[in-house]
Each structure stands twice: as structure tokens, then as C-alpha cells.
Design an enzyme around this catalytic site. Structure first.
Site, PDB file in Angstrom:
ATOM      1  N   LYS A 187       5.835  -3.329   0.011  1.00  0.00           N
ATOM      2  CA  LYS A 187       6.493  -4.052   1.085  1.00  0.00           C
ATOM      3  C   LYS A 187       7.166  -5.297   0.517  1.00  0.00           C
ATOM      4  CE  LYS A 187       4.973  -1.257   4.261  1.00  0.00           C
ATOM      5  NZ  LYS A 187       5.784  -0.583   5.272  1.00  0.00           N
ATOM      6  N   ASP A 203       9.749  10.639  11.504  1.00  0.00           N
ATOM      7  CA  ASP A 203       8.439  10.266  12.041  1.00  0.00           C
ATOM      8  C   ASP A 203       8.088  11.282  13.121  1.00  0.00           C
ATOM      9  OD1 ASP A 203       6.553   7.498  12.498  1.00  0.00           O
ATOM     10  OD2 ASP A 203       6.699   8.893  14.165  1.00  0.00           O
ATOM     11  N   HIS A 241       7.797   9.462   7.127  1.00  0.00           N
ATOM     12  CA  HIS A 241       6.986   8.266   7.381  1.00  0.00           C
ATOM     13  C   HIS A 241       5.607   8.672   7.872  1.00  0.00           C
ATOM     14  CE1 HIS A 241       5.605   5.095  10.357  1.00  0.00           C
ATOM     15  NE2 HIS A 241       5.645   4.436   9.229  1.00  0.00           N
ATOM     16  N   GLU A 258      13.914   0.751   1.765  1.00  0.00           N
ATOM     17  CA  GLU A 258      13.684   1.284   3.113  1.00  0.00           C
ATOM     18  C   GLU A 258      13.855   0.196   4.164  1.00  0.00           C
ATOM     19  OE1 GLU A 258      10.272   3.805   3.098  1.00  0.00           O
ATOM     20  OE2 GLU A 258       9.902   3.563   5.236  1.00  0.00           O
ATOM     21  N   GLU A 281      12.063   5.555  10.214  1.00  0.00           N
ATOM     22  CA  GLU A 281      10.817   5.580  10.984  1.00  0.00           C
ATOM     23  C   GLU A 281      11.007   5.007  12.380  1.00  0.00           C
ATOM     24  OE1 GLU A 281       8.597   2.820   8.300  1.00  0.00           O
ATOM     25  OE2 GLU A 281       7.843   1.957  10.143  1.00  0.00           O
ATOM     26  N   ASP A 313      10.137  -1.543   0.761  1.00  0.00           N
ATOM     27  CA  ASP A 313      10.312  -1.395   2.207  1.00  0.00           C
ATOM     28  C   ASP A 313      10.406  -2.779   2.822  1.00  0.00           C
ATOM     29  OD1 ASP A 313      10.192  -0.767   4.887  1.00  0.00           O
ATOM     30  OD2 ASP A 313       8.443   0.553   4.709  1.00  0.00           O
TER      31      ASP A 313
END
Lengths: 439, 439
Positions: free
Chosen positions: A219, A323, A350, A273, A300, A247
Site C-alpha cells: 500500500k 471483485d 481483488h 493500483e 475493485e 496500491d
């Protein structure tokens, strides 16, 4: 003749925020939660299970939205539902009054998706097959009949979809064998949550590589210096052969994303992402043009097939997340997978959330067998927590999802887990934090 | 010091489907409804009123979503809210757990929008001004501080917005006088609902022209021959000088829209509204290119500022509808109005629904006075029903909305109306259809 007798819903929440599992730049303290749905029939041993995933507050609203679909479902003949999953989905999505609440987005669409997924679970259970195989063994005509092509025909017609699916038929049996033998590649986000220390991140990254994962995800988006340091540390830890994705969870405006990603250019990134708003198709396209060849991704939070269609039409992404619990159920995800295959876009599902690994593995595996024919240039996200609450939990071994064998969609939860984590009345919400964690 | 003591919500529904008021190609039988919200304070005579508009089923889900915001509102110091309406909105929209349910779209975003609008109503009442004047008399700096520019800065920066607003300052007083003297142009959809006979449509169209309206709108999209006949009849009825718009309410795929609109080319159309999915920015752009110079429009379902931004960036529309109850309240609509002004796109606010005329007139009038400086090349939709349920109903005279004078946002409903139409317990839902209609 069997009938659907109830659509029971449960507000189930896990106190994940206590350990910062799942923390990222936009979601500092998620409590992974499920608006869990059980579609009961007059056969006591036969029901359909699914869930809408949320991250805590608002799970009650999500439950209320599923409850609002009661009159569309209860009393139906089970055979009418499972023999025409396309018609079932179209009636739910087409409710003209409920449609105002979207259309086809947000709380109401996720509710509809959960009910549609419960019907697929029921259909697959009655057929004695896991959902991935249930889809993969449909004829092209049966599969196309489940899809709503409304708003898609400028990009994909039913005829084109049929042609693609027929072209995939010859290799199906071989690919089923291959899937059963090899599994489907997984990647892991477990090392990368923002709340973790550098040491914990490095330890978990080393463990991920030892466990056979070839891709890890970190992240980013809170602080550029931290991001550069953590990415370099991760690269040093895993070496040059492991892919590293990042992400940003929608943290940036378009100009910010471009400047931030130029700072990260030194780290070879597998993809970036959610650099910005999931609604910003033109923004993703602009970012992608500016930072080429860094691969750009989103999905997602992409709320329906019309948005995915445009991401592809605008050349806005190199790959997408799908997702299982965001869009209008299996049917809409099949449309999205067909669009992705037509446009040559790789799919990395995801699964950061409770039950999402369990559900989405079926879609990725069905895609490999019956649609794209590809799995080794893609991977399903894997986060290793909360699986113990499921009757048929995912099995990941040597960095791969093992194809599930049990009938259905793998989303059935243990009754004792539902009772223990029901919000606000479940005992887990009324005991000291360390006890709730331990169980 | 005064505090917010309650956020009361009411599920209010009107049985409009009994007369096919509001019927169109996608909404055959709407029951115009409001998830009505009252933000109470410890002063008994001071509260904020607003609503989220729905068309029947699901109004209970919308109410539940507003209830989920209770903890963000109750207990706050009133001055803290009304002195920082930007901060108040950002805290609601930024709730990281609730954000998962959108983000910024559908049920949860409409709920947030209703609560934000109730705060603006409260602020304007305490200032003793109607909302349009409350906005118009803000300084450019105050107005910009209410707006969340996240995801907009590639199209509009706070600095650009300030420059635009400062440029509009010199004419403000003159435009206020002009607005008070002339009112703001209205157009009417009353003749055009699909459920009406040709005779009823013609009669209502003649009455609209006699009443001073210069634009009427017809619903289309069920049957091409019917549409051509009704448009030609309408043109014959109103003559060449009255503008005729059509509204397809998302009925078509992109190729269908293009072929359908070529059939309608004979009728001079003021605009074509919602030709396809409200999410399909690139689709609107493709339709517009194909049928140029027919003006293309959308907006009543456009769920946030990021989508409007892209409609403008992609040259997808000639004009837009804004809706006071779809997006994140006044704040987000101010962002949309600034974007529209920057891109030179005309705004024709959507108001087909209960309370929407009452609310949106304030935004259009504030736009004229403080932002775009224009009103005579645009118009606010007007549908003449259900106004009797409001304490300060809109007044339309000679085809123009008269600027409201009463403090607030005009969304307060009569207590007896709320009690009578509460669903399912209100008496209107338990008596014969003709009595419910008559009252």
C-alpha cells in the site's frame, strides 16, 4: 417442485481494525464485514449462500438493501431461478423503482449482486459442482444467456461473445486438467498494509516468497518518502525476480498521481493500483499516458460493466481488478471478463476482504477454462485471514489457489461464526479486544 | 450555544403511479417519494429540512442510509456546522468505512447529500435568507472553502474557481435585482409523460404555451413510430417558436440511440436527454459526434462531480441537468456549476420529482447571480404536482420561477402531509385510490 422460502440476512462484522489488518491510505481502520445472505428453500439441506462485503459502518444499510429484495425472491420456484439465472438477474436489476437508487451502482447494486450470487451458489450446489466448474461446463449459448448486454453493444455484442466462447471450447477439458494439477497463481497483500512497521513488512515479504508467491503488493499514498523507502526495502528483501505491485487506494488527483509515480520510477513496478478516483476513466488514461510504461490498474471499486467497458475503450488500464461482491453478481462479472478478453486486458481479481478470496477464485478459474484461456500471466489476490469462518475455505499452496472441489460458491459461513460476530449483539463485540482477536 | 439534538427521518411516499404521472420509458410506475430528514436543534423553532428523492420501493433503504449518519451529526455545535459547511461535508463524505459503500455514489451518497442540504437549510434559516441568496452573498473565498476539489484539479483548481467568482462579483447586485424582477426561466415536462394519450399531451402542451412556457419536454424511447408521431403532433400544436426537448431516460444502447435520433431528425429538438446509461461518458460523446448538431444532455443520474468533469472533458454533452438530491449536497453542486461555467456548458436543472423543484431553483438562481451570470439561455424543469405538501412551495408565473423570499431551502414539508403519506402506516396508503388522489 421446490420453492425459495426465505431470504435471511445477517450483519456480521469482524474487529480487524484492532490489528490494522487491511489499513491503507484511504481506509485507516476497516472492520471487515459481511451483509451475509442465505436464500433458503423448502429442502432443509439446500440453500444458497453469498455476501456483500463492507468495511464496517454501513453494513446495516447494506443488509437493509438486501432485505428490500425479499419480494423478488421469496416464493419463487427454485427450478425457475436456477434454469434462467439471466432472467433472474435481469428482473432484480430491472426493478424500475429500485433502479432509481443507482442505477447499477453502490449499495443497491451490491445488494442485488449478493442475491444473484446466492442463486448461483444454489444452482451449483444442486448441480453438485463448484461454481467455477458450473460456469465452465455451460455451453457458450447458456453462458451468453446469463449476460445483460444492455449498454455494451458498442463494444461487445452477444454474437461476438458467442464466437469467443466457441473458440475456447476445444481446450476446455485440457485446461480443467491443468487447473486441477497446477492451481491458479495467487499474489499476496499481507506484507503491505500501511499500518505495519518496516520490520513486519520485511518479515512478511520474506515469508511470502518462501511460501511460493511470485508477486507481492504494498500500500502507498500516505507519504512519498515512506513509499520510496518501503518499496526499495521490499525490493532489497525479495530480490529482482519477485514482482512488486503498489496500491494507492484512490489517494491522488491526476497531477499528484503523475508526480508521485515519477518518484517511484526507480522501483520496477508490476502495476499501480487505484491511482485516483475509480470513476475517473479519463484520469486513468491521462495518468497511464504520462507514466508509460508503468502499468496502471483499477477495478475493485469499478461499479459496473459500463465503467469497465469505458476503461477498455479509453486504453486507461493495463490490467484490472474484478471483485465478486461489487457488481451485479456472476452474470455481470462474466460480461466484464468477456470484455477484458476481447480488449486483451489481464485480470488480477481483488480479494482483500472477508469472503472475497472464497468467491472470486471461482470467477478467475472459470475465466481460464471457458473464456480467456489464460492464467499464468495473472494472479488472484490472497490475504490470509478470516478464512476459518468459512465451511469451504480457500486453499493456497505454494503460491497457488487450489481449485475448490466442494459444490457451490465457497461463501457459506460457519453458523457459530455468524452468531459470534453478529453486530451489535454477537459476543465478540462484548468482550475484551484480545479475546475477540484470538478466537 | 446551540446544539443539533436529532436527525429525524421519515419514509414519505405519494401514490403517483395511480395516474401515470412521471411515467417514462424506464420508469413505468413511479411513486414519487422522499426520505425526508429533519435536523433538529435545541431551539424548538429552528431546524434544517431536506430530502433524498426516490420513486418508491427502496425509500426505506434510503432512510436507513440517512439514519447511519446520525453519529456524525447529533451533538454537534450548530455554529461549528454552519460556519464551516465545507468541513461538515468533507467529514461525512470522508467517513472511511461508509465510503466503501460508494464511493460517492448511490444510496449512501444521496443520504450524505440530504444531510448536507439540511445543514445548508439550517444555515440559511439562521441567516434569515433563502439559500440562493445565502450562497450568492458569500464571498468568493467563503464559497470556494465549501467545495471539495479532490479529483477535480486536472480540470479546475481552487485558484481558477476563485478567479471565476471574483470576475462575477461586480455584476452581483444588478443580477439580484434582475432575478427579483424577472424570475428564472422554467420549462415543463407536464405534457410529455409516456402514459398520457395524444389528446392529453396536446391539451397540456397548449396549456403550457398559454401559461408562458417557451420549452416543453416529451418522454420518448418506447416505440420509434409513437415517438415520431408524438413529436410531430407536439410541434404542430405549439408551433415553430416553442422549443421541444425529448428525454429517453437511458433507454438506448449507443448504436440504438444514433439510429433512433436519425429518425427524429425532422423535429427540431432543443436537446435529447439521457440517450443511454448515465455512466457512459464515452457513449454520450460517440452519440453526440454521430448526430451533430442535435444537442445531447444528461445529468439527473450523474452521480458526482468526477463524472460531470469527464462529461465536459470528453465534449460529451451540449448541456447538463443537475439534481439537488443526487450528489453530495449544495457543496458538490457548486463544484459542478463551476465546472459547467468553465467549460461553457448550459445547465437545465432536473426537477421531475417531489421537492426537487423546491430545492434546485436555489442552485440555479445562485449560479446566475454568483457564478455563470447567465439565465436566459437555460431553464429549470417544472412539474406541477405535489407542491401543496411544502410550506414554501415554488411559485411559477408566466413561465418563470419567482425567486423565493422565505429563509431556507424550501424543502420543509407540512407536518400533516408527512403524517398522511408516511409509508406504510400513513392513512393515504390505507384508503381507496380516488380518495388518496384527491387530497
Amino acid at each position: 417442485m421446490s420453492r425459495i422460502t426465505a431470504l435471511d440476512t445477517y450483519d456480521v462484522r469482524f474487529p480487524t481494525s484492532r490489528e490494522l489488518d487491511g489499513s491503507d491510505a484511504m481506509n485507516p481502520d476497516p472492520d471487515y464485514s459481511a451483509a451475509y445472505v442465505v436464500m433458503r428453500t423448502d429442502q432443509p439441506d439446500m440453500a444458497g449462500y453469498a455476501l456483500a462485503f463492507t468495511i464496517g459502518r454501513g453494513n446495516d444499510v447494506q443488509k437493509a438493501a438486501i432485505d428490500a429484495l425479499h419480494h423478488h425472491v421469496v416464493g419463487l420456484d427454485v427450478d425457475d431461478v436456477i434454469d434462467d439465472l439471466g432472467g433472474f438477474a435481469r428482473r432484480l436489476i430491472g426493478d424500475s423503482q429500485l433502479r432509481w437508487l443507482g442505477p447499477e451502482k453502490g449499495v443497491m447494486h451490491m445488494a442485488i449482486g449478493a442475491v444473484i450470487n446466492a442463486a448461483w451458489d444454489l444452482a451449483a450446489r444442486m448441480a453438485g459442482k463448484p461454481v467455477w466448474r458450473f460456469i465452465a461446463e455451460m455451453t457458450p449459448e447458456q453462458l451468453v444467456a446469463t449476460i445483460d448486454f444492455r449498454y455494451l453493444t458498442d463494444a461487445l455484442t452477444p454474437g461476438e461473445a458467442l464466437t469467443m466462447l466457441h473458440a475456447a471450447v476445444p481446450g476446455k477439458l485440457r485446461r480443467i486438467s491443468q487447473l486441477l494439477a497446477e492451481g491458479y497463481p495467487a499474489y499476496t497483500t499481507s506484507p503491505g498494509w500501511l499500518g505495519y512497521s518496516d520490520e513486519k513488512m520485511q518479515r512478511l515479504a520474506r515469508e511470502a516468497v518462501s511460501a511460493g508467491f511470485r508477486t507481492i503488493k504494498l500500500k502507498v499514498g500516505m507519504n512519498i518518502e515512506d513509499d520510496v523507502r518501503r518499496c526499495r526495502l521490499a525490493r532489497k528483501t525479495v530480490g529482482p525476480d519477485i514482482a512488486i505491485a503498489v496500491d494507492a487506494n484512490q489517494r491522488w488527483d491526476v497531477p499528484d498521481a503523475i508526480s508521485w509515480l515519477r518518484h517511484l520510477a526507480g522501483v520496477q513496478l508490476a502495476w499501480v493500483e487505484e491511482p485516483t478516483s475509480p470513476d475517473d476513466i479519463l484520469g486513468h488514461a491521462a495518468i497511464r499516458r504520462a507514466v508509460t510504461p508503468v502499468p496502471i490498474s483499477t477495478g475493485e471499486h469499478t461499479h459496473n460493466r459500463v465503467m469497465f467497458k469505458q476503461l477498455f475503450q479509453a486504453n486507461a488500464v493495463d490490467l484490472v481488478q474484478i471483485d465478486a461482491a461489487r457488481v451485479g453478481g456472476v452474470n455481470e462479472n462474466l460480461a466484464i471478463l468477456l470484455l477484458a478478453a476481447k480488449y486483451g486486458v489481464r485480470v488480477f481479481p481483488h480479494a482483500g476482504g472477508v469472503g472475497l478470496c472464497e468467491l472470486v477464485q471461482h470467477l478467475a478459474m472459470a475465466d481460464f477454462v471457458a473464456i480467456s484461456g489464460k492464467k499464468d500471466d495473472r494472479a488472484i489476490e490472497f490475504v490470509d485471514h478470516l478464512h476459518q469462518h468459512f465451511v469451504d475455505p480457500v486453499i493456497v499452496s505454494n503460491g497457488c489457489y487450489i481449485a475448490p472441489d466442494a459444490p457451490g460458491f465457497s461463501a457459506q459461513m460457519h453458523t457459530h461464526s455468524v452468531e459470534r460476530y453478529r453486530y451489535p449483539e454477537g459476543p465478540a463485540w462484548h468482550e475484551p479486544a484480545d479475546m475477540a482477536r484470538a478466537s
